[in-house]
Design a protein around this motif. Structure first.
Motif, PDB file in Angstrom:
ATOM      1  N   GLN A  17     -28.669   4.520  34.161  1.00  0.00           N
ATOM      2  CA  GLN A  17     -27.818   3.338  34.254  1.00  0.00           C
ATOM      3  C   GLN A  17     -26.464   3.538  33.571  1.00  0.00           C
ATOM      4  O   GLN A  17     -25.489   2.853  33.887  1.00  0.00           O
ATOM      5  N   PHE A  18     -26.399   4.495  32.648  1.00  0.00           N
ATOM      6  CA  PHE A  18     -25.116   4.815  32.029  1.00  0.00           C
ATOM      7  C   PHE A  18     -24.157   5.428  33.049  1.00  0.00           C
ATOM      8  O   PHE A  18     -22.937   5.305  32.912  1.00  0.00           O
ATOM      9  N   MET A  19     -24.719   6.091  34.077  1.00  0.00           N
ATOM     10  CA  MET A  19     -23.860   6.641  35.129  1.00  0.00           C
ATOM     11  C   MET A  19     -23.712   5.677  36.299  1.00  0.00           C
ATOM     12  O   MET A  19     -22.799   5.826  37.108  1.00  0.00           O
ATOM     13  N   VAL A  20     -24.585   4.701  36.422  1.00  0.00           N
ATOM     14  CA  VAL A  20     -24.414   3.682  37.454  1.00  0.00           C
ATOM     15  C   VAL A  20     -23.216   2.801  37.122  1.00  0.00           C
ATOM     16  O   VAL A  20     -22.329   2.578  37.957  1.00  0.00           O
ATOM     17  N   MET A  21     -23.164   2.306  35.896  1.00  0.00           N
ATOM     18  CA  MET A  21     -22.088   1.405  35.485  1.00  0.00           C
ATOM     19  C   MET A  21     -20.926   2.158  34.842  1.00  0.00           C
ATOM     20  O   MET A  21     -19.792   1.666  34.827  1.00  0.00           O
ATOM     21  N   PRO A  69     -20.611   5.259  31.431  1.00  0.00           N
ATOM     22  CA  PRO A  69     -21.243   5.390  30.113  1.00  0.00           C
ATOM     23  C   PRO A  69     -20.752   4.395  29.079  1.00  0.00           C
ATOM     24  O   PRO A  69     -21.564   3.753  28.404  1.00  0.00           O
ATOM     25  N   LEU A  70     -19.456   4.248  28.936  1.00  0.00           N
ATOM     26  CA  LEU A  70     -18.935   3.332  27.918  1.00  0.00           C
ATOM     27  C   LEU A  70     -19.118   1.879  28.332  1.00  0.00           C
ATOM     28  O   LEU A  70     -19.389   1.005  27.493  1.00  0.00           O
ATOM     29  N   ALA A 103     -22.851   0.899  27.819  1.00  0.00           N
ATOM     30  CA  ALA A 103     -23.113   0.715  26.390  1.00  0.00           C
ATOM     31  C   ALA A 103     -22.505  -0.600  25.904  1.00  0.00           C
ATOM     32  O   ALA A 103     -23.124  -1.344  25.114  1.00  0.00           O
ATOM     33  N   SER A 104     -21.305  -0.914  26.390  1.00  0.00           N
ATOM     34  CA  SER A 104     -20.657  -2.177  26.015  1.00  0.00           C
ATOM     35  C   SER A 104     -21.418  -3.370  26.557  1.00  0.00           C
ATOM     36  O   SER A 104     -21.518  -4.415  25.899  1.00  0.00           O
ATOM     37  N   PHE A 105     -21.975  -3.238  27.745  1.00  0.00           N
ATOM     38  CA  PHE A 105     -22.778  -4.320  28.320  1.00  0.00           C
ATOM     39  C   PHE A 105     -23.993  -4.618  27.439  1.00  0.00           C
ATOM     40  O   PHE A 105     -24.330  -5.784  27.201  1.00  0.00           O
ATOM     41  N   ARG A 163      -9.278  -1.568  23.073  1.00  0.00           N
ATOM     42  CA  ARG A 163      -9.249  -0.112  23.127  1.00  0.00           C
ATOM     43  C   ARG A 163     -10.496   0.436  23.816  1.00  0.00           C
ATOM     44  O   ARG A 163     -10.416   1.372  24.613  1.00  0.00           O
ATOM     45  N   LEU A 164     -11.644  -0.149  23.489  1.00  0.00           N
ATOM     46  CA  LEU A 164     -12.879   0.283  24.128  1.00  0.00           C
ATOM     47  C   LEU A 164     -12.858  -0.044  25.619  1.00  0.00           C
ATOM     48  O   LEU A 164     -13.331   0.744  26.449  1.00  0.00           O
ATOM     49  N   LEU A 165     -12.294  -1.195  25.974  1.00  0.00           N
ATOM     50  CA  LEU A 165     -12.173  -1.548  27.387  1.00  0.00           C
ATOM     51  C   LEU A 165     -11.301  -0.536  28.118  1.00  0.00           C
ATOM     52  O   LEU A 165     -11.656  -0.057  29.201  1.00  0.00           O
ATOM     53  N   TRP A 166     -10.142  -0.206  27.525  1.00  0.00           N
ATOM     54  CA  TRP A 166      -9.264   0.776  28.163  1.00  0.00           C
ATOM     55  C   TRP A 166      -9.971   2.127  28.305  1.00  0.00           C
ATOM     56  O   TRP A 166      -9.837   2.800  29.341  1.00  0.00           O
TER      57      TRP A 166
END
Length: 490
Positions: free
Chosen positions: A256-260, A262-263, A266-268, A332-335
């Motif tokens: 699921q880290f590659m579906v959505m 990775p970052l 994790a943020s979700f 920053r994490l969003l970017w």
């Protein structure tokens, strides 16, 4: 004056969001004709469904077949580009709808980023270059989220009817649409503000039932074949005891880290935990519209197996929850999350143009998507050389590409008749019939089934080149009709 106007001008976030969606979509469509991948098994099968319009098919509901038939008829071509064209278009539509949903409760900038985040998810990047039932479902899912939230504002028979229509069309796209009423019911149970009027719920349910009814009737008329296939996929019935698949569960969850991305995934997870504790009702409702789906499919992976895309419907709400949360708390994490996904989104359309060239560890990166048409052409050449116009095979993947590659050839393709319940669409709809009077070319993969071995005349054998069949042995035989009509296939 000009300087003042120029310095004071600020682009409208909605315009920028739509422009980004348009740019990414056009970029994908421009490179799509250059793809060197063959149609995958499922893609070729969906195209075949479009040639045989019906209210249902062996493993899926019918909408994808209808869409492909409409697109290819309008285009006047069945080429791979036209078969795959709806992928990018449908996902762009879902992205626009997601922007519209987000603008109901989030600020305009983060709403625009919601659409961009959706369209650059790795799973959506792949889904924009292929065609799948997820692609058909997701715009209707996004529209349903929008309409449901509209109904939380107040009663509306029109919005309720449209909600039922979208859910019904989504159901005809993929049965995973049934997660929506389940999640919405859980949300309504725990979040009073998310409840809609009973009258509106009844209208939506009635319209949904009316739209879904023809497919349900089709299933009843066809011995619930889709239910049986789904049970085979789920894999619970065949297991006599409870054997937990820990590694399968971990693999699914990790995927699921590659579906959505990775970052973003994790943020979700972080946003979900934070929101449950202190979020407003709309954010908490989005948790209920995503987390149960992930929980259900993760449990399925633990009990048997689950593919990475089986929980993809969770990510409409996941994007709507995560992006505004990051915009408020960690830009920053969003970017960074968007940047990682954007790089993948821009690289994938280029990568599929190099499908027959790029390798990792000696293997083609897109091995599963190459070599299929080459095998079909080899089989068709062998049939032509032997003067045979009937071709029979057992494996679904061989049959799927043969039907597609031979679409303009003067040949007839059959599946070996099954022993017992058909195991695929071709065995169900295209078994070798009684009454044929001419011999056929029979395709045998590796050491697979060979009816009437004593009567079989081997016409050739070869090992396919790089691609999906690399390393396998293919043999073709001339078989009399009496061997094939008797059945005994898989």
């Amino acid at each position: 004056m000009q300087k003042s106007v120029a310095s004071g001008w600020k682009p409208e976030p909605l315009v920028l969001g739509l422009a980004a969606v348009a740019f990414i979509t056009i970029y994908r469509l421009v490179l799509l004709p250059l793809a060197t991948t063959d149609l995958f098994v499922d893609e070729a099968q969906y195209w075949q469904w479009g040639q045989e319009l019906d209210w249902g098919y062996y493993s899926k509901p019918p909408l994808i077949g209808w869409v492909l038939r409409a697109v290819t008829d309008l285009a006047g071509s069945d080429g791979p580009f036209w078969v795959r064209l709806p992928g990018a278009i449908f996902h762009a539509a879902a992205a626009v709808l997601i922007i519209g949903v987000a603008r109901r409760y989030a600020d305009p900038v983060s709403a625009a980023f919601c659409g961009i985040a959706y369209l650059t998810m790795p799973a959506i990047g792949v889904g924009s270059l292929l065609i799948s039932t997820d692609t058909i479902l997701l715009p209707f899912w996004a529209a349903s989220v929008w309409l449901y939230l509209r109904l939380t504002d107040g009663r509306s028979a029109l919005a309720a009817a449209l909600l039922g229509l979208c859910l019904g069309l989504g159901f005809l796209g993929k049965y995973a649409a049934i997660y929506f009423p389940l999640c919405a019911a859980l949300g309504a149970l725990f979040i009073p503000a998310s409840r809609i009027a009973a009258r509106d719920a009844a209208i939506a349910a009635a319209v949904f039932a009316a739209v879904a009814a023809p497919n349900i009737v089709w299933n009843l008329q066809n011995d619930l074949i889709t239910v049986a296939h789904t049970a085979d996929n789920v894999g619970w019935i065949k297991k006599p005891g409870l054997a937990l698949n820990d590694s399968g569960m971990l693999h699914f969850f990790g995927s699921q880290f590659m579906v959505m991305g990775p970052l973003l995934f994790a943020s979700f997870l972080l946003a979900g935990v934070w929101t449950v504790a202190r979020g407003d009702w709309q954010a908490r409702w989005l948790v209920w519209m995503s987390a149960p789906i992930l929980a259900i499919v993760t449990t399925q992976a633990l009990l048997s197996k689950a593919y990475a895309n089986w929980a993809v419907t969770a990510y409409v709400a996941a994007i709507l929850l995560t992006v505004p949360w990051l915009w408020r708390r960690s830009r920053r994490l969003l970017w960074a999350a968007l940047g990682v996904n954007l790089v993948l989104a821009l690289a994938l359309p280029v990568a599929v143009t190099q499908a027959t060239r790029w390798r990792v560890g000696g293997d083609l990166v897109f091995e599963r998507y190459t070599g299929r048409a080459e095998l079909s052409e080899h089989v068709l050449s062998a049939a032509a050389a032997a003067g045979l116009t009937d071709i029979v095979a057992v494996e679904r993947q061989v049959l799927a590409d043969l039907f597609y590659t031979a679409r303009d050839r003067d040949v007839t393709i059959f599946s070996l008749p099954p022993a017992g319940r058909p195991k695929n669409f071709y065995a169900q709809q295209h078994p070798y019939p009684t009454g044929r009077s001419t011999p056929s070319l029979f395709v045998r993969m590796d050491g697979g089934v060979l009816p009437c071995a004593d009567a079989a005349e081997e016409l050739g054998r070869w090992t396919p080149g790089p691609g999906a069949y690399d390393g396998r042995m293919v043999r073709v035989y001339r078989l009399p009709p009496s061997c094939l009509a008797a059945g005994g296939g898989a």
